[in-house]
Enzyme design. Structure first.
Site, PDB file in Angstrom:
ATOM      1  N   LYS A  14      65.368  34.478   1.360  1.00 52.36           N
ATOM      2  CA  LYS A  14      64.343  34.263   0.335  1.00 52.36           C
ATOM      3  C   LYS A  14      64.968  33.904  -1.022  1.00 52.36           C
ATOM      4  CE  LYS A  14      62.604  38.465   0.821  1.00 52.36           C
ATOM      5  NZ  LYS A  14      63.470  39.071   1.853  1.00 52.36           N
ATOM      6  N   ARG A  89      55.618  43.870  -1.244  1.00 52.79           N
ATOM      7  CA  ARG A  89      56.233  44.511  -0.087  1.00 52.79           C
ATOM      8  C   ARG A  89      55.230  45.396   0.649  1.00 52.79           C
ATOM      9  NH1 ARG A  89      61.663  43.272  -1.476  1.00 52.79           N
ATOM     10  NH2 ARG A  89      63.162  44.623  -0.481  1.00 52.79           N
ATOM     11  N   ARG A 128      77.454  39.483   3.151  1.00 58.36           N
ATOM     12  CA  ARG A 128      77.066  38.919   1.844  1.00 58.36           C
ATOM     13  C   ARG A 128      77.925  39.484   0.706  1.00 58.36           C
ATOM     14  NH1 ARG A 128      70.815  38.919   0.238  1.00 58.36           N
ATOM     15  NH2 ARG A 128      70.977  41.188   0.375  1.00 58.36           N
ATOM     16  N   ARG A 162      76.748  44.321  -2.531  1.00 62.10           N
ATOM     17  CA  ARG A 162      75.669  45.209  -2.957  1.00 62.10           C
ATOM     18  C   ARG A 162      75.796  46.536  -2.220  1.00 62.10           C
ATOM     19  NH1 ARG A 162      69.919  42.154  -2.587  1.00 62.10           N
ATOM     20  NH2 ARG A 162      69.354  44.187  -1.758  1.00 62.10           N
ATOM     21  N   ARG A 173      66.538  49.406   5.925  1.00 63.49           N
ATOM     22  CA  ARG A 173      65.733  48.381   5.234  1.00 63.49           C
ATOM     23  C   ARG A 173      64.957  47.526   6.237  1.00 63.49           C
ATOM     24  NH1 ARG A 173      70.324  45.590   2.158  1.00 63.49           N
ATOM     25  NH2 ARG A 173      68.801  44.151   1.323  1.00 63.49           N
TER      26      ARG A 173
END
Ligand code: AMP
Length: 216
Positions: A14, A89, A128, A162, A173
């Protein structure tokens, strides 16, 4: 005011899609995750409240998010255009957004659902890495900087992972997404604005989204 939504699990792309397209479509990229991370860094009241939820991969309470978005909409102009990433969300957040947009005589124009198999998400998220200086996103498997450890865009050597991008938090998550966010698919489908986008290949994903953007 115009609003489109990027919907999809963590790692579905996204943020990348929004950054790639924002200039050509002239929609502002609004990421509640980025807003919250800035608040945590600044140790603001919102940040202090959000931090523990984010570390566990749980959702920050709706009240906090709703206030963030209401402040944003209030500060913007009537003809602003927003591309929301990571928001809404929950159905409650989506209802609040609808109510706010209705106040401007507007509604959500499109909700793009980025669909990616779970094993691809895990690989993307755990690999990532992000430049703390400029926010450029890398991946240790698929998109390393030209010089290891140095950001291609700004030259910073502060490239980090992160804290919630580890496998344990990620699994939580993804479960939270299934349990709380997936109900939004039905919400926007019923509203007639859901657009499903196979999102394994970035260029194909962006092409498909652009096609629809031209009609909103
Ligand atoms: P993201 O960068 O979108 O993956 O968000 C990172 C974390 O911020 C999430 O795991 C949540 O803890 C929190 N967060 C971001 N956006 C929202 C939202 N709209 N509602 C609740 N929590 C959020």
């Amino acid at each position: 005011m115009k609003a489109v939504i990027l919907l999809g699990p963590p790692g579905s792309g996204k943020g990348t899609v929004a950054e790639d397209l924002k200039e050509s479509v002239h929609f502002e990229h609004v990421s509640t995750g980025d807003m919250l991370r800035s608040a945590v860094k600044a140790e603001s009241p919102v940040g202090l409240e959000a931090k523990s939820y984010m570390e566990k991969g749980e959702l920050v309470p709706d009240e906090v998010i709703i206030k963030l978005i209401e402040d944003l909409l209030r500060a913007g102009s009537g003809d602003a255009k927003y591309m929301f990433d990571g928001f809404p969300r929950t159905v409650r957040q989506a209802e609040m957004l609808d109510a706010s947009l209705a106040g401007y005589g507007s509604r959500v124009s499109a909700a793009f659902l980025l669909e990616v198999p779970r094993e691809v998400l895990v690989r993307r998220i755990c690999g990532r890495r992000i430049c703390r200086q400029c926010g450029a996103v890398y991946n240790i498997h698929t998109k390393r900087p030209a010089v290891d450890g140095v950001c291609d865009q700004c030259g910073s050597t502060d490239i980090y992972q992160r804290p919630d991008d580890n496998e344990e938090t990620l699994n939580n998550r993804l479960d939270v997404y299934e349990q709380q966010t997936a109900s939004l698919i039905e919400f926007y489908d019923r509203a007639g604005v859901l657009v499903r986008v196979p999102a394994e290949d970035r260029l194909e994903t962006e092409e498909k989204i652009l096609e629809v953007f031209h009609t909103v």
